[in-house]
Design an enzyme around this catalytic site. Structure first.
Site, short mmCIF file in Angstrom:
data_model
loop_
_atom_site.label_atom_id
_atom_site.label_comp_id
_atom_site.label_asym_id
_atom_site.label_seq_id
_atom_site.Cartn_x
_atom_site.Cartn_y
_atom_site.Cartn_z
N ASP A 158 0.86 -1.20 0.00
CA ASP A 158 0.00 0.00 0.00
C ASP A 158 0.89 1.24 0.00
OD1 ASP A 158 -3.15 0.78 1.07
OD2 ASP A 158 -1.56 2.29 1.35
N ILE A 159 0.55 2.21 -0.86
CA ILE A 159 1.34 3.44 -0.94
C ILE A 159 1.09 4.30 0.32
CG2 ILE A 159 1.83 5.54 -2.27
CD1 ILE A 159 0.87 4.05 -4.77
N GLU A 177 -4.79 2.31 -4.18
CA GLU A 177 -3.32 2.29 -4.17
C GLU A 177 -2.81 1.06 -3.45
OE1 GLU A 177 -4.74 2.87 -1.12
OE2 GLU A 177 -3.01 4.02 -0.38
P1 GH3 Z 1 -1.91 5.40 4.24
O1 GH3 Z 1 -0.48 5.72 4.29
O2 GH3 Z 1 -2.53 5.11 5.55
O3 GH3 Z 1 -2.17 4.28 3.26
O4 GH3 Z 1 -2.62 6.67 3.73
P2 GH3 Z 1 -3.19 6.92 2.28
O5 GH3 Z 1 -3.45 8.34 2.10
O6 GH3 Z 1 -2.33 6.29 1.27
O7 GH3 Z 1 -4.51 6.10 2.35
P3 GH3 Z 1 -6.02 6.47 2.11
O8 GH3 Z 1 -6.78 5.18 2.06
O9 GH3 Z 1 -6.46 7.48 3.13
O10 GH3 Z 1 -6.12 7.16 0.70
C1 GH3 Z 1 -6.07 6.45 -0.51
C2 GH3 Z 1 -6.30 7.42 -1.62
O11 GH3 Z 1 -6.08 6.83 -2.88
C3 GH3 Z 1 -7.71 7.95 -1.63
C4 GH3 Z 1 -8.13 7.86 -3.10
O12 GH3 Z 1 -8.69 9.04 -3.59
C5 GH3 Z 1 -6.86 7.56 -3.82
N1 GH3 Z 1 -7.06 6.78 -5.03
C6 GH3 Z 1 -7.69 5.62 -5.15
N2 GH3 Z 1 -7.67 5.21 -6.45
C7 GH3 Z 1 -7.02 6.16 -7.16
C8 GH3 Z 1 -6.66 6.32 -8.54
O13 GH3 Z 1 -6.98 5.50 -9.38
N3 GH3 Z 1 -5.96 7.41 -8.89
C9 GH3 Z 1 -5.60 8.35 -7.98
N4 GH3 Z 1 -4.89 9.40 -8.37
N5 GH3 Z 1 -5.92 8.23 -6.68
C10 GH3 Z 1 -6.60 7.17 -6.24
MG MG Z 2 -2.16 4.21 1.29
MG MG Z 3 -5.02 2.11 1.19
#
Ligand code: GH3
Ligand code: MG
Ligand code: MG
Length: 587
Positions: A462-463, A505
């Site tokens: 996970d990013i 992510e």
């Molecule tokens: P953590 O270190 O705890 O993983 O924090 P995080 O911010 O990486 O995790 P969080 O789950 O809060 O946020 C994930 C984000 O990924 C939210 C969402 O908008 C974004 N996301 C999901 N799919 C895509 C995509 O296809 N493209 C982009 N640019 N963003 C995406």
């Molecule tokens: Mg993340």
């Molecule tokens: Mg996540």
């Protein structure tokens, strides 16, 4: 050897002009091909033969036409007498309720240490000729088998085989040729053209075919070849048999002799569930083209006699043009044979029962060098002009073009289908596998690992603070980060590993047959590569990012992959808790 092939137009002609005196039982191969197919006629033929030489053995069959010196003839009694110098013959009639067992009995009783070939005539409508030859091959698959299934005049009612002891509508008369020096060569020609899509046999029991592609066989014929063909089975399928290509490239056609009330069909020769088949048709001009180019091969063996067992359906398709396929044989050696309801063909230790084909057994008792002078290559020059006329035939070009058109359309459809299938497995943004595909392929990994006694592992990724990247630089930069990570994951794993985007992510990697130490090594490499590979956007912004990783390995107690995924997820959560940009091993 001395070869005497003769044909007689009637029983009285046969009675008056056939000479069987001076023939020795042990060294004579006597084959009778009878275009007279009534039992009473066979009885007369048989009694004339025994009267002329009560000591001689022979094998005989009713035919759908006889072959004599490069010509198709009908309603004759055609006889082939071979007096060998260094070959002995054994003859027998075999029958039973279990045709495979009958074949085993033939092998046990007739094959001796120096058997070089066997000729079999099997009845055309009652016994399963396929099982008989399979039975022989189960004991000895090295002896060339040739011959065919008895034919008649197309009524599909009664066929007979006979020898000096009896006339039979069931079983097999068989002759074994035993020799230290006999040269034997077998060959076949088909040249049927496949058309339409590849289909799979989904219900069949030996020589009874019920369904292909889960649709009743008669409905399949109607669906693809039209009412006319569907309603006139089994006869109409003679023109459009099923074509199966075996692993060794042998093309085998399947035609039918009977339709049951439930629509299923009795095939000549067996089909198995899983066999891939296509509809096919006989292209006369292709047959003629290949017959002539092929014929030169027979000459190199310098045979002294050719026995031809060709299909009744081939003759009915080609009509008078059948002689263009047979005539070139005269340039090679004396030839004789009959039109069958099924041809027995043996090559490379494999015996097959064919339909629609032209099969050939060539014999030579002489030393090779000696016979080289007998048949020179120039002898095989063919009536080129005539054949070329056929090639210029419009009918041939039209048929060829339509076949190409149909096959091309099917190929394009299949390619498009394959592309769609591929796409449905992939994630649109990163082109990695998607969650659906991952679930499908990872389903069996627990069982497979246990069976192979090897551990397999899962890496969950996970990013870190990805939301922040989106918020700071915009969604499109977020997308670039996802693509870059996908690239890194792909280039640091093996082809056999399954790398998938699980959603958002989050990514997952299945490492088949990789233990926890191996998985840890890969995870470390991934984490470090990500750290030192910031994403460059238009050479203006540089976006550094990190990932958190959870690892789990399939353990003894795991029953399904989800349990392993859960442990990897928990470990990933722990990595986040511990401050991110790190690896945690699940337990
Ligand atoms: P953590 O270190 O705890 O993983 O924090 P995080 O911010 O990486 O995790 P969080 O789950 O809060 O946020 C994930 C984000 O990924 C939210 C969402 O908008 C974004 N996301 C999901 N799919 C895509 C995509 O296809 N493209 C982009 N640019 N963003 C995406
Ligand atoms: Mg993340
Ligand atoms: Mg996540």
């Amino acid at each position: 050897m001395t070869v005497t092939n003769k044909t007689f137009s009637s029983i009285s002609d046969f009675n008056q002009n056939l000479d069987l005196s001076h023939l020795k039982k042990e060294t004579t191969l006597l084959q009778i091909f009878s275009g007279l197919v009534e039992k009473a006629e066979i009885q007369e033929i048989q009694s004339i033969l025994t009267k002329k030489n009560h000591n001689i053995n022979f094998i005989g069959t009713t035919t759908a036409g006889e072959i004599f010196q490069g010509k198709a003839i009908e309603k004759s009694i055609t006889v082939s007498i071979i007096s060998f110098e260094n070959t002995t013959v054994n003859e027998g009639y075999f029958a039973g309720d279990d045709d495979f067992e009958t074949g085993r009995k033939i092998a046990a009783e007739l094959i001796s240490y120096n058997t070089k070939a066997m000729i079999l005539f099997v009845d055309g409508l009652v016994s399963n000729g396929n099982d008989i030859i399979d039975g022989i091959a189960s004991i000895n698959n090295r002896i060339p088998l040739a011959g065919g299934l008895a034919g008649e005049d197309g009524r599909l009612e009664n066929t007979y085989i006979f020898d000096q002891n009896g006339i039979y509508n069931k079983g097999c008369v068989c002759i074994a040729l035993n020799s230290d020096i006999l040269n034997v060569y077998t060959d076949y020609q088909l040249n049927w053209q496949a058309i339409g899509k590849t289909m799979t046999v989904t219900k069949a029991e030996k020589n009874r075919l019920y369904e292909i592609d889960c649709i009743p066989i008669d409905k399949m014929y109607t669906k693809y070849l039209g009412e006319e063909v569907g309603q006139n089975l089994p006869f109409s399928a003679v023109e459009f048999p099923l074509l199966k290509i075996e692993d060794d490239g042998l093309e085998v056609c399947r035609t039918f002799t009977h339709q049951f009330d439930d629509g299923s069909l009795l095939t000549i020769g067996n089909l198995e569930v899983g066999d891939k088949v296509r509809f096919s048709f006989g292209n006369i001009d292709l047959i003629l083209k290949n017959a002539t180019s092929h014929i030169t091969q027979y000459a190199t063996l310098h045979p002294e006699v050719l026995f031809v067992y060709s299909c009744a359906a081939r003759k009915s398709l080609m009509q008078s043009k059948i002689n263009h396929e047979l005539l070139p044989l005269n340039k090679i050696a004396p030839n004789v044979g009959f039109f069958t309801y099924g041809e027995i063909y043996h090559k490379n230790n494999k015996v097959s029962l064919l339909n629609e084909s032209f099969t050939l057994l060539a014999l030579c008792e002489q030393e090779h060098q000696e016979s080289t002078q007998i048949i020179k290559n120039e002898n095989v020059k063919l009536p080129k002009k005539k054949i070329n006329n056929f090639l210029q035939d419009k009918h041939f070009l039209i048929l060829n073009a339509l076949t190409n058109l149909s096959n091309r359309v099917i190929m394009e459809l299949e390619e498009a289908q394959q592309q769609l299938r591929e796409q449905s497995n992939r994630d649109f943004l990163t082109n990695l596998y998607n969650r659906r595909y991952f679930s499908e392929v990872s389903k069996n990994i627990v069982d497979v690992s246990r069976r192979e006694n090897k551990s397999s592992s899962i890496i969950s990724i996970d990013i870190d603070y990805f939301k922040k990247i989106n918020d700071t630089y915009g969604h499109h930069v977020g997308d670039e980060v996802l693509k870059k990570l996908a690239e890194i994951l792909q280039s640091n794993t093996r082809k056999s590993d399954i790398v998938a985007r699980f959603g958002g992510e989050e990514f997952i990697i299945l490492l088949p047959f990789t233990n926890i130490q191996g998985a840890q090594k890969i995870a470390k490499k991934l984490k470090e590569t990500v750290e030192k590979t910031p994403v460059e956007i238009d050479n203006i912004i540089t976006v550094p990012f990190t990932i958190s990783i959870g690892i789990a390995t399939i353990e003894e107690y795991d029953l399904i992959i989800d349990e392993v995924l859960n442990r990897a997820d928990k470990a990933l959560y722990q990595a986040k808790e511990n401050g991110r940009n790190q690896i945690v091993i699940g337990s």
